[in-house]
Structure formats: structure tokens, C-alpha cells
Design an enzyme around this catalytic site. Structure first.
Site, PDB file in Angstrom:
ATOM      1  N   LYS A   1      -2.347  13.178 -17.839  1.00 23.92           N
ATOM      2  CA  LYS A   1      -2.242  14.011 -19.035  1.00 23.92           C
ATOM      3  C   LYS A   1      -0.865  13.819 -19.691  1.00 23.92           C
ATOM      4  O   LYS A   1      -0.597  12.787 -20.244  1.00 23.92           O
ATOM      5  CB  LYS A   1      -2.529  15.472 -18.653  1.00 23.92           C
ATOM      6  CG  LYS A   1      -3.781  15.640 -17.767  1.00 23.92           C
ATOM      7  CD  LYS A   1      -5.076  15.365 -18.496  1.00 23.92           C
ATOM      8  CE  LYS A   1      -6.292  15.186 -17.588  1.00 23.92           C
ATOM      9  NZ  LYS A   1      -6.609  16.251 -16.669  1.00 23.92           N
TER      10      LYS A   1
ATOM     11  N   ASP B   1      -1.589  23.466  -9.028  1.00 28.63           N
ATOM     12  CA  ASP B   1      -1.801  22.401 -10.014  1.00 28.63           C
ATOM     13  C   ASP B   1      -0.974  22.781 -11.245  1.00 28.63           C
ATOM     14  O   ASP B   1      -1.276  23.747 -11.940  1.00 28.63           O
ATOM     15  CB  ASP B   1      -3.296  22.302 -10.348  1.00 28.63           C
ATOM     16  CG  ASP B   1      -3.619  21.145 -11.291  1.00 28.63           C
ATOM     17  OD1 ASP B   1      -2.779  20.836 -12.170  1.00 28.63           O
ATOM     18  OD2 ASP B   1      -4.716  20.570 -11.178  1.00 28.63           O
TER      19      ASP B   1
ATOM     20  N   TYR C   1     -10.248  23.477 -12.394  1.00 31.47           N
ATOM     21  CA  TYR C   1     -10.874  22.252 -12.878  1.00 31.47           C
ATOM     22  C   TYR C   1     -12.171  22.013 -12.083  1.00 31.47           C
ATOM     23  O   TYR C   1     -12.163  22.048 -10.852  1.00 31.47           O
ATOM     24  CB  TYR C   1      -9.860  21.125 -12.635  1.00 31.47           C
ATOM     25  CG  TYR C   1     -10.199  19.777 -13.163  1.00 31.47           C
ATOM     26  CD1 TYR C   1     -10.412  19.585 -14.519  1.00 31.47           C
ATOM     27  CD2 TYR C   1     -10.259  18.686 -12.303  1.00 31.47           C
ATOM     28  CE1 TYR C   1     -10.696  18.318 -15.000  1.00 31.47           C
ATOM     29  CE2 TYR C   1     -10.539  17.420 -12.780  1.00 31.47           C
ATOM     30  CZ  TYR C   1     -10.765  17.241 -14.125  1.00 31.47           C
ATOM     31  OH  TYR C   1     -11.044  15.995 -14.592  1.00 31.47           O
TER      32      TYR C   1
ATOM     33  N   ARG D   1       0.819  -1.217   0.000  1.00 34.31           N
ATOM     34  CA  ARG D   1       0.000   0.000   0.000  1.00 34.31           C
ATOM     35  C   ARG D   1       0.852   1.266   0.000  1.00 34.31           C
ATOM     36  O   ARG D   1       0.426   2.320  -0.479  1.00 34.31           O
ATOM     37  CB  ARG D   1      -0.957   0.033   1.190  1.00 34.31           C
ATOM     38  CG  ARG D   1      -2.056   1.053   0.978  1.00 34.31           C
ATOM     39  CD  ARG D   1      -2.881   1.396   2.208  1.00 34.31           C
ATOM     40  NE  ARG D   1      -3.234   0.263   3.005  1.00 34.31           N
ATOM     41  CZ  ARG D   1      -2.876   0.133   4.283  1.00 34.31           C
ATOM     42  NH1 ARG D   1      -2.155   1.062   4.879  1.00 34.31           N
ATOM     43  NH2 ARG D   1      -3.236  -0.915   4.968  1.00 34.31           N
TER      44      ARG D   1
HETATM   45  C1  LIG Z   1      -7.577  16.239 -15.507  1.00 34.32           C
HETATM   46  C2  LIG Z   1      -7.154  17.218 -14.483  1.00 34.32           C
HETATM   47  C3  LIG Z   1      -7.188  16.901 -13.127  1.00 34.32           C
HETATM   48  C4  LIG Z   1      -7.700  15.586 -12.635  1.00 34.32           C
HETATM   49  O1  LIG Z   1      -6.967  14.513 -13.103  1.00 34.32           O
HETATM   50  P1  LIG Z   1      -7.635  13.053 -13.275  1.00 34.32           P
HETATM   51  O2  LIG Z   1      -6.475  12.163 -13.444  1.00 34.32           O
HETATM   52  O3  LIG Z   1      -8.552  13.137 -14.450  1.00 34.32           O
HETATM   53  O4  LIG Z   1      -8.397  12.784 -11.999  1.00 34.32           O
HETATM   54  C5  LIG Z   1      -6.715  17.841 -12.232  1.00 34.32           C
HETATM   55  N1  LIG Z   1      -6.254  19.034 -12.646  1.00 34.32           N
HETATM   56  C6  LIG Z   1      -6.236  19.382 -13.940  1.00 34.32           C
HETATM   57  C7  LIG Z   1      -5.716  20.720 -14.341  1.00 34.32           C
HETATM   58  C8  LIG Z   1      -6.691  18.488 -14.896  1.00 34.32           C
HETATM   59  O5  LIG Z   1      -6.703  18.841 -16.184  1.00 34.32           O
END
Ligand SMILES: *Cc1c(COP(=O)(O)O)cnc(C)c1O
Length: 391
Positions: free
Chosen positions: A206, A181, A109, A56
Site C-alpha cells: 500500500k 496491522d 481484512y 533466501r
Molecule cells: C492489503 C492489506 C493486507 C494484505 O496485503 P497484500 O499485500 O495485499 O497481501 C493486509 N492488511 C491490510 C490492512 C491490507 O489493507
């Protein structure tokens, strides 16, 4: 542009001893790790964050990627999470308690807005949304209870670029944390910790994974917050699988070359949209007129492949006429993969602290690795079809 990061991205998280001279860190599948003696088990309990202890907390496969991200962001530690959203939630939960107040940028987001407005509220944490362009003016929104500020650099739908340095200065002076972020820029084009941020968050789903086949989130903590981050990951029981970590680390190896192409292709597509008769404006941090463009110039060493255009007219319900027959841009969520994606959106429905000026809908484009001439032709044809059908 310096190639230093390109070299670092190949070396990060590596070391022959770590993987018995295999080029890639092998996939260690494990729940149980056995100990040679009771004394070793007791040592393991005391040092479970620093060694392979129990599945974990991750295996050497996850540790290698965590080390890579911590190094690339200049942080003390990183933890993987099963999605970007899980990373955002864990980062916030590790810092707040009932009675706290948090400040969240108005352009974040959407699921982050929902987390702040529902779950956090239920747990006694109040949230205020603010204009991401406010810079040092964020101080006016602080209360004695303000625990953290959360911002995306840039907003991943509308691309306003925040002044991280100015906001970090205020947060530090007020004893609050700044969470950034950094999914759009990746650790290659921006490092928020170097500007005073406390946590950096990536939706590795991404660009880091880059092949549209793995969900993953990463939180990188500055020196002093690593224990808190690890404890939260452990207590929430959040673990990203070794297979996913392997794929993400493989993606990371080619991030520098992919990103360069994403950047170049997106700049070409964006330039072709400037002045198009149906396009009101192009929202891309590298383009003058996009809010915070000068901050992108000051702080970032590149741009990735995600940007938006705002149409001069049209309604959300008619966007099928525009997107349905596209051949290269596919319709879908997420971004940062090798394939180009398009997504119509109406930012007005996703913000409360700032007004959205858009004569028509917004189209968010994740520009992939195809030939940009094909992408421009696809977009121009789509805009042409839309022009004929919807008035
Ligand atoms: C897609 C995204 C998230 C969330 O990521 P997931 O892997 O889809 O949960 C968070 N912040 C930004 C800027 C994003 O584009």
C-alpha cells in the site's frame, strides 16, 4: 507536527559503508554467497541472520529496508515477506501451536478472517472474533489458552480505531501477544510497539511501495521476538525479491511527502461528503463520530488517505450505476498508490461478532495525489448519476 520522522525516513537503513557511497542501496541479486574459507562458512552458518549468507534470508538490498522499518517502528528486527498476507500468516504462525486460542478483531481484512477460520482451525488453533472497540474489555474474551490478539488500527474497511494501549496491557498481563496491522497509518503516523504491541505488520504493497506495482509485507518484532520472526521466515522459505525491496525502499524515501498530500486530499474529499444528501455518514478516524476518533487524536500524529462513506440507500448489485462512469476514481483492489480508487462493499457480510448498521452500501475511497477539487467533482457527479438511476 514534528519533522523528526520526515528526517528519519530519509536516513533509515542507510549508511555509506552499506552501499559503497551510491545514494541508494544497490540491488544485490544472489542465491549463492561464497566464503573465503571453510572457517568463514562455518561462522556464516552460526550467524546466518546477521550477515549475507544465502539468498533466501535476503541480501543487503532487503537488509537495508528491513533495518529502515525496524528503526522507524522502534523494533528489534523486521522481515520482508512477498505480500502483506504472507506477513500476517507468518506472524501468526510464529506464535501459535495446536490447542491455542486466538482473538481476532471482527473488522479485520477479510483474508485474515479466512486464514483464522480455515487453515488455523485445521491446525488446531481456535479463533474468536471480537469487537475492535472493546479496549480493556478484551480480558473477558481470554481463556487459559489465548495466545494472541490480532487487530487492525484502524479497521481498513470501516475505520473503527482500537485502543492499542489498553489491549496491550491486558495481553501482557495474561501472557499473550498483541499483533497490530499498522498499514493505514504507516510507521510515520503511529508506532504500535511504543504502546505495548509485540509485532507490527505492514502491507507495504500500500503506502510504503506507494506506486501500485509491488506486493510486499513486513513484520517488525519487538525486542525478544526477533529470533522467532527470523526463524519463521526462514522455515517458511518466504523471501521478497531484491528488486521489490529496492522499489519499496525507493517508495519509503518519499513516504512523508506523499502521505501529507494523501492526508490533506482525503480530508478535503471527506469534508465534501459530510452532509451530502445521499451520504449517511463518513467513516474517517479524523472525523468526530467515527468510532474511536478520540483514540486517533490521542495516539496518532496523522491520517492517511483511505476512508469510507456509507450511503443512505442502494443495493450492492446496483453500484455499477455509481462507479462505472467515474473518471478519476478507478475501480480496483488495494490502496495507498498515487491514483484514487473506489470500492463498493457490504461490511455486514464480513463480520460475525458485531452488527453492521448501514442503510446502504459502503464505498471505500483511497484518495490519491490528484487535485482534490477534481476528486470531489468526480464523486459528486457519480452520486448524482446514481441518485437518478437507482431508487
Ligand atoms: C492489503 C492489506 C493486507 C494484505 O496485503 P497484500 O499485500 O495485499 O497481501 C493486509 N492488511 C491490510 C490492512 C491490507 O489493507
Amino acid at each position: 507536527m514534528s519533522k523528526r520522522k520526515d528526517t528519519e525516513v530519509i536516513k533509515a537503513g542507510d549508511g555509506p559503508a552499506r552501499k559503497h557511497h551510491v545514494a541508494n542501496t544497490p540491488v544485490y541479486h544472489a542465491s549463492t554467497v561464497t566464503f573465503d574459507s571453510y572457517a568463514e562458512l562455518r561462522h556464516g552458518v552460526r550467524h546466518m541472520d546477521e550477515q549475507f549468507f544465502y539468498g533466501r534470508m535476503g541480501s543487503p538490498t532487503q537488509f537495508a529496508l528491513e533495518q529502515a522499518l525496524a528503526d522507524l517502528e522502534g523494533g528489534a528486527a523486521a522481515k520482508l515477506f512477498p505480500s502483506g498476507m504472507a506477513a500476517v500468516a507468518a506472524a501468526i504462525f510464529s506464535l501459535v501451536r495446536a490447542g491455542d486460542h486466538i482473538l481476532v478483531a471482527d473488522n479485520v481484512y477479510e483474508p485474515v478472517r479466512k486464514l483464522a477460520g480455515t487453515m488455523l482451525k485445521r491446525l488446531g488453533v481456535t479463533c474468536e472474533f471480537f469487537d475492535s472497540q472493546i479496549g480493556a474489555g478484551i480480558g473477558a474474551h481470554f481463556t487459559d489458552q489465548t495466545r494472541l490478539v490480532f487487530v487492525e488500527a484502524p479497521g481498513s474497511l470501516t475505520f473503527e480505531m482500537p485502543d492499542i494501549k489498553a489491549m496491550a496491557g491486558v495481553a501482557k498481563a495474561r501472557g499473550a501477544y498483541l499483533l497490530v496491522d499498522n498499514t493505514w497509518a504507516t510507521p510515520l503516523y503511529f508506532n504500535p510497539l511504543s504502546q505495548g504491541a509485540d509485532y507490527v505488520i505492514h502491507a507495504a504493497t500500500k503506502y510504503i511501495v506507494g506506486h501500485s506495482d509491488v506486493m510486499m509485507g513486513i513484520v517488525v518484532a519487538r525486542q525478544g521476538l526477533e529470533k522467532r520472526l527470523r526463524r519463521m521466515a526462514r522455515q517458511l522459505g518466504q523471501v521478497s525479491s531484491p528488486d521489490d525491496a529496492y522499489l519499496a525502499h525507493r517508495g519509503l524515501k518519499t513516504l512523508a511527502v506523499r502521505l501529507e498530500r494523501h492526508q490533506q486530499n482525503a480530508l478535503e474529499v471527506a469534508a465534501a461528503m459530510v452532509g451530502h444528501p445521499l451520504v449517511d455518514r463518513v467513516l474517517h478516524p479524523a472525523f468526530e463520530g467515527t468510532p474511536g476518533h478520540h483514540i486517533w487524536q490521542r495516539d496518532f500524529s496523522g491520517a492517511s488517505g483511505l476512508f469510507s462513506i456509507v450511503l443512505k440507500r442502494g443495493r450492492m448489485e446496483d453500484m455499477g450505476a455509481l462507479v462505472d462512469q467515474m473518471v478519476h476514481f478507478r475501480l480496483g483492489f488495494s490502496w495507498g498508490g498515487f491514483e484514487s480508487l473506489i470500492l463498493p462493499a457490504d461490511p455486514a457480510t464480513m463480520r460475525t461478532a458485531t452488527a453492521w448498521q448501514g442503510p446502504g452500501p459502503l464505498l471505500r475511497l483511497s484518495v490519491g495525489l490528484e487535485d482534490p477539487a477534481d476528486l470531489v467533482a468526480d464523486l459528486e457527479a457519480a452520486l448524482g448519476r446514481f441518485d437518478k438511476t437507482a431508487r
